[in-house]
Design an enzyme around this catalytic site. Structure first.
Site, short mmCIF file in Angstrom:
data_model
loop_
_atom_site.label_atom_id
_atom_site.label_comp_id
_atom_site.label_asym_id
_atom_site.label_seq_id
_atom_site.Cartn_x
_atom_site.Cartn_y
_atom_site.Cartn_z
N LYS A 40 -1.02 10.55 1.22
CA LYS A 40 -1.33 9.14 1.01
C LYS A 40 -0.81 8.69 -0.35
CE LYS A 40 -5.91 10.09 -0.89
NZ LYS A 40 -7.36 9.79 -0.82
N ARG B 206 -20.07 6.62 0.44
CA ARG B 206 -18.93 5.72 0.40
C ARG B 206 -18.65 5.28 1.83
NH1 ARG B 206 -13.63 8.07 -2.49
NH2 ARG B 206 -13.52 9.17 -0.49
N TYR C 270 2.98 -0.71 -32.74
CA TYR C 270 2.09 -1.86 -32.79
C TYR C 270 0.79 -1.52 -33.51
CZ TYR C 270 5.13 -4.25 -29.46
OH TYR C 270 6.21 -4.84 -28.84
N MET D 63 6.02 -0.98 -23.94
CA MET D 63 6.39 -1.18 -22.55
C MET D 63 7.54 -0.29 -22.11
SD MET D 63 7.53 -4.65 -20.52
CE MET D 63 5.90 -5.37 -20.53
#
Length: 366
Positions: A34, A130, A254, A302
């Site tokens: 999955k 669940r 940063y 990023m």
């Protein structure tokens, strides 16, 4: 071309699957692929395992259809079952197996008239709270499905909440509930996830469901002799693209979170949170540079991250950087270790690698 890639070792994938089978030789092991095989590429992983695994497991019908469209003919289990009664037509057409965890799914299945009866895994809530039927109502549902012409083989399924933990008390409570129900119904069981496959032989049933262990991640709180045999399947690999010399006290990145504790050499690496690397990685998160351990210095950006390579004098432009996995010199940086520095788990790192990091497959495809 940008040097960041996710190398996928298909031989390691097969090794880990075979290890799962050796852990439970009396069970059949469905390969859980999955979430795009935990970020590794579901179709490629299915092709690599198709000659070995008697069944695959995915979360939903969209994932199963993608495998069928890719030519996979092996049985596929939908672990969350159907989300709409309309899906039963596709289940029938493509020969999928389904989990059933809610009354409306039972009602839909009883009302269906498939061309061939559908194999069903009845999910019981033994303590995860669940999905699944309560233990007290499961026997009646089982007997109802057992008598239904739309149902082929029927298995009892559940999921463990604490199989990864050393404290076995809650696991034993779940196991006792399941054993009592299985004995009453004379039902074949499908219980063991990766940690139960690795550490709890009592949970090995007719079917096991190894997942993250297939990709080389150790799901246990404390490693054992079996988990130490797991091999990493994904190596997230990049290169140094720039170098900086900093004086003691100068900041990097940063907010200047990291400051050089001495005269330091800082490498800029082509990988960032835009590629799926975790932005929450702390200063000191390990990476391998030319096969030697180094540490992230400063916040992940990023498209880039920065690494202190002061103690790796041969590090230069183009030097190999392994964010997790296997370096060219054979050194291994486990994804589980990196996850701990990011205050997360390996699952989120592996499934979080974005398409901007191309997957390159190695090893035999079958």
């Amino acid at each position: 071309m940008r040097p960041l890639v996710a190398d996928i070792d298909l031989d390691a994938l097969r090794h880990n699957y075979q290890l799962a089978c050796r852990c439970a030789p009396q069970s059949r092991s469905v390969a859980v692929i999955k979430a795009d095989a935990y970020g590794h590429g579901a179709l490629a992983c299915a092709q690599a395992l198709e000659a070995h695994a008697p069944a695959f497991a995915v979360a939903c019908i969209e994932e199963a259809l993608a495998l069928r469209q890719g030519g996979i003919t092996t049985p596929i289990v939908l672990l969350e079952g159907i989300f709409s009664a309309d899906e039963l037509a596709l289940v029938d057409t493509h020969g999928f197996w389904i989990a059933v965890h809610s009354q409306w799914q039972v009602d839909a299945l009883l009302a269906a008239a498939p061309r061939q009866p559908i194999p069903v895994w009845l999910k019981v809530d033994s303590g995860m709270h669940r999905l699944g039927f309560a233990i007290e109502e499961a026997a009646a549902i089982w007997r109802q499905l057992l008598a239904a012409p739309s149902v082929a083989s029927l298995h009892l399924m559940s999921h463990f909440a604490t199989a990864d933990a050393q404290d076995s008390r809650y696991f034993n409570q779940q196991m006792a509930r399941l054993q009592g129900l299985a004995s009453e119904l004379e039902a074949p069981l499908c219980l063991a996830n990766s940690p139960a496959t690795l550490a709890w032989p009592v949970a090995h049933g007719d079917w096991n469901r190894p997942g993250v262990m297939l990709y080389g991640s150790d799901p246990l709180e404390v490693a054992n002799n079996i988990t130490r045999q797991l091999k990493p399947v994904m190596t997230l690999r990049s290169e140094i693209i720039a170098l900086r010399e900093l004086e003691e006290g100068e900041p990097v990145g940063y907010s200047g979170r990291w400051r050089a504790p001495r005269r330091s050499r800082i490498a800029v690496v082509a990988c960032g949170y835009g590629d799926g690397y975790d932005r929450h990685a702390r200063d000191g998160t390990p990476v391998l540079v030319n096969g030697q351990r180094c540490a992230i210095a400063g916040k992940v950006s990023m498209d880039m991250l920065t690494v202190d390579v002061t103690d790796v004098p041969d590090a230069g432009i183009g030097s190999e950087v392994v964010l997790w996995g296997s370096a060219s010199n054979g050194e291994v940086l486990p994804v589980d270790e990196v996850a701990r520095y990011c205050d997360t788990i390996s699952y989120t790192l592996l499934t979080g690698v974005l398409p901007r990091a191309p997957r390159l497959y190695h090893g035999r495809s079958d």
